[in-house]
Write an enzyme that holds these catalytic residues in place. Structure first.
Site, PDB file in Angstrom:
ATOM      1  N   LYS A 354       0.819  -1.230   0.000  1.00  0.00           N
ATOM      2  CA  LYS A 354       0.000   0.000   0.000  1.00  0.00           C
ATOM      3  C   LYS A 354       0.848   1.273   0.000  1.00  0.00           C
ATOM      4  O   LYS A 354       1.508   1.570  -0.979  1.00  0.00           O
ATOM      5  CB  LYS A 354      -0.967  -0.029   1.184  1.00  0.00           C
ATOM      6  CG  LYS A 354      -2.098  -1.069   1.010  1.00  0.00           C
ATOM      7  CD  LYS A 354      -3.131  -0.895   2.104  1.00  0.00           C
ATOM      8  CE  LYS A 354      -4.261  -1.891   2.001  1.00  0.00           C
ATOM      9  NZ  LYS A 354      -5.366  -1.421   1.183  1.00  0.00           N
ATOM     10  N   THR A 378       9.318 -13.638 -11.243  1.00  0.00           N
ATOM     11  CA  THR A 378       9.963 -12.906 -12.339  1.00  0.00           C
ATOM     12  C   THR A 378      10.362 -11.495 -11.914  1.00  0.00           C
ATOM     13  O   THR A 378      11.512 -11.092 -12.088  1.00  0.00           O
ATOM     14  CB  THR A 378       9.031 -12.821 -13.561  1.00  0.00           C
ATOM     15  OG1 THR A 378       8.760 -14.135 -14.016  1.00  0.00           O
ATOM     16  CG2 THR A 378       9.679 -12.040 -14.694  1.00  0.00           C
TER      17      THR A 378
END
Lengths: 516, 516
Positions: A354, A378
């Protein structure tokens, strides 16, 4: 159609009255942050207005858009003010579900984007785990590590809150298994069975969580989330232990003994569950808890509760994971809410996202994966978010925004307590730490009405739990913003008493709060 | 120390020979994309070089950095060339685990960042599900929907590949339960039981997956991932059915009948598992499959296999989820690899990420969540990634990059087949579609050596499975890049035969490929 035109007409007449900057505002609220923040809400239509409604229809053709409150003009949004596509400017006390740290369009962040040397970071997103940029470690040091929780010098970045908790769970499971195994010899049976999801390679480990908690929505996280049925219905889950979270009575000073008993009951249940699950060969490898249950209704427990919970985790050899996705990054007046507990060893793992711009988790050395590719994906976050976070942290320090959160939070909480005294039939259980404040309304319907009315008066609020309103302003929310809100909301409450259906207090039919 | 100095010295002497642009390159490879791409590799040190090693040590203090290949200078990286912090410039055939669509520092993307009207998108990240920006639907139309798979007009964005699959699973479970329920009346028992992870609210549904598959690393995804033990060891999982994936024999034309039998066997097993799991009351709600198993070793199956698998899903009422996280975005010569199957109804759900810049999934109307907040999280992706993707798709169309992938892929595959004929003891099972090519080496050790040597010769390659090398270049990888690589690699193979330890073919001790 006719109704809609009448509504618009009616609201246009009202809009003159709705320019709060001039009518209700106290002296404190008149302060202006000249080149950045606006000086007050400015309403031109109901919200969602005609343009928002048109865009909702468009988006509805592509995906379920029923959760959309309204569409925004982010270019025009500044500081604490969110501007919508109908030109309405609202004081934002929800800040994108608590995810805007230093306000909209902060000049320092805009400047970062304008520096040519930063462009590459935004267009060349690397696979951070194998090919990091030159400044990766340095940037982690100036951003995340500069605010690392006590005793947690290691950090792994992730793209969002759910991935942060999922991977924190994994780090905990690896740690537990290594501890249990006691050596580095992995058997052929373990290697083969894990590929097909079976023990011993995939051990029957669990995370213990609390009723009312919210830790994310992917399958692992969701097994520890117990806030609302709509998050969980129809999704398969795991048989992991769930302890009760204290339900404190307010005002706290009137219920000291009852609340102590309630907390003791919950802690006892935690220990019982750990033992009970071990007996059925399901090992509690870790405990996950929010310092303040947010989505579940802003449920607080005492610092003493958390200190004892932390001890229980240690006693039973469970990792202690503190989910600071919503409470972290300064809004409670400390950078991490768990700092309020005053512990030397507050946690083994702390997850964040957040307002931190990037997800991730801090952890102790002993939770460091013992081989590469075990905690991996990734992207492993995004260096462009680390760049923004480094600047956000500089601003927080330079502008002393932790103290500001304490100060502005006090103004907000004091005002809410005053409103509670004046409107006890509408407001109860006022509570908060820093600006991380909330109160209860009598029921879901009243809560949703209040949020809708406030929005049409130029204030964006958020709900949580089944009847609470939560405050999640930015860190640049100042005392004068609190006063501005309190003036507006006081007026709303005064009028709410006498409210009749069919008056000019028109309410959009759209249900935008969570259902089921 | 001495060894290291000797190595450096030796490599410096070699570096003159390693300027491939001048020595080995065929005419085709001499083409230069003047203002964007470089004209060839340029090696100055071994890789990782001294600066990379220094940075590895630094990063190692913060997190396990054993997977790091080397540190990069992304500012200097351009087109198909990755530049490291020691000034080495390498032809990149791995492109950040297949996640760079149109090369490094593409001028069109840089330009986007320089436009003042786009700045807000990068600094004001919204909660897309409740407060989307004005252009959200429009941007989805010009980016994702302009390449939507056949029959899948709905799309939901997510931050990464794992979240895409996790949420695709959830959409499938909701769909299945609605179908099974047959009405909208949710019982009190369902609402209450789901909160505590129990049926009937949390039904015992499963996703069927294939051995060798990779669908992500969060707990739900990981239960469908079966590529390597290191991904799964010590993490609790779910008892979900796992079918064998065809293990084709190459060259395909020599093993037509065997391969047909192998595929038939696997398909039969899929049906058996669905029936068997239903009998034990675990319902297979969906089947997830990669068009080409990537992480698991670039395992292909015939178009016919996928057509029959799709039929089986339909026959048994299971959703068919095609995971195009790695195969999507044009690298196989079609935008989606499943287009090669030539089906009118290829899938119910298609997930994506990596080269698409944003994660997410497309789905049929019937998979649309029937209420808000059921498929939801704070960010739901990132509009700044949608902005980049819209531009990427424009470039793909403008520069006809799908045809380019077919063409360059053919050059690459033809060259690999030639190398296979010349070095059958080193290269086998050459396979590929578009530039999505690969081959097998005799074993893990040889594969890793070849990758290391290639890197020191200025070519970045990736491994997959237990002995394969995979090619994952960008979409602007042209024929001349293929020739450039083939020339370099041919030379490596010629020397590899006579290779003795202790010669100038120095290999870093660091094991950078996956262990266990």
């Amino acid at each position: 159609m006719l109704l809609s035109r009448q509504l618009t007409c009616c609201l246009q007449q009202n809009s003159r009255l709705l320019v709060f900057g001039h009518r209700y505002i106290s002296q404190a609220a008149a302060k202006i942050d000249v080149d950045f923040d606006y000086d007050g809400p400015l309403m031109k239509t109901e919200v969602p207005g005609p343009r928002s409604r048109e865009l909702m229809k468009q988006l509805s053709g592509i995906q379920n858009a029923d959760a959309v409150h309204f569409f925004c003009n982010y270019e025009e949004s500044r500081g604490n003010y969110l501007v919508d596509v109908d030109g309405n400017r609202m004081l934002d006390l929800y800040s994108q579900i608590s995810s805007i740290p230093i306000g909209y369009s902060h000049p320092s962040l805009i400047k970062l984007l304008q520096q040519p040397q930063n462009l590459s970071t935004f267009v060349n997103r690397p696979a951070l785990g194998i090919l990091p940029p030159e400044n990766f470690a340095e940037r982690l040091k100036e951003s995340l590590l500069s605010v690392a929780p006590k005793g947690l010098p290691q950090v792994i970045t992730m793209a969002c809150g759910s991935c942060s908790n999922e991977n924190a769970f994994k780090a905990i499971f690896l740690w537990y298994r290594n501890k249990e195994r006691g050596h580095n010899n992995i058997t052929k049976e373990e290697l083969e069975s894990c590929i097909i999801n079976q023990p011993p390679g995939c051990p029957d480990y669990a995370m213990l969580s609390f009723m009312g908690s919210f830790h994310g929505r992917t399958l692992g996280c969701l097994a520890t989330t117990h806030s609302k049925a709509i998050h969980k219905l129809d999704i398969p889950s795991l048989d992991w232990p769930i302890a009760p979270f204290p339900r404190l009575k307010y005002p706290l000073e009137d219920f000291v003994k009852e609340n102590q008993q309630e907390e003791a009951r919950c802690l006892e249940e935690v220990e019982d569950l750990i033992v009970k699950y071990r007996k059925k060969k399901k090992i509690v490898a870790g405990i996950i808890v929010e310092p303040i249950q947010s989505e579940g209704g802003d449920n607080h427990a005492s610092d003493d509760f958390f200190r004892k919970l932390r001890d229980i985790a240690r006693k039973h050899g469970c990792a202690f994971l503190v989910d600071e996705v919503q409470t972290g990054c300064g809004c409670t007046g400390k950078f991490w809410a768990h700092e309020h507990w005053g512990l030397d060893d507050p946690a083994d793992v702390v997850s964040f996202s957040k307002k931190m711009m990037t997800g991730g988790f801090f952890h102790k050395e002993e939770f460091r994966p013992n081989a590469p590719y075990r905690i991996f994906n990734t992207w492993l976050g995004d260096p462009s978010k680390n760049l923004l976070l480094a600047e956000v942290i500089k601003v927080i320090k330079r502008e002393d925004l932790l103290n500001n959160a304490t100060h502005a939070g006090k103004a907000l909480l004091t005002g809410l307590l005053d409103l509670q005294a004046r409107y006890p039939h509408l407001i109860s259980r006022v509570r908060g730490r820093g600006t991380f404040c909330s109160f209860d309304t009598p029921n879901d319907a009243t809560r949703n009405k209040l949020i809708t009315i406030a929005r049409n008066k130029g204030v964006v609020l958020g709900g949580c739990g089944d009847r609470s309103i939560r405050f999640r302003p930015t860190l640049i929310f100042k005392d004068h913003h609190a006063h501005l809100f309190l003036n507006i909301f006081s007026d709303i409450l005064a009028n709410f008493k006498n409210r009749n259906p069919g008056t000019s207090w028109s309410e959009p039919e759209q249900v935008f709060e969570q259902r089921l």
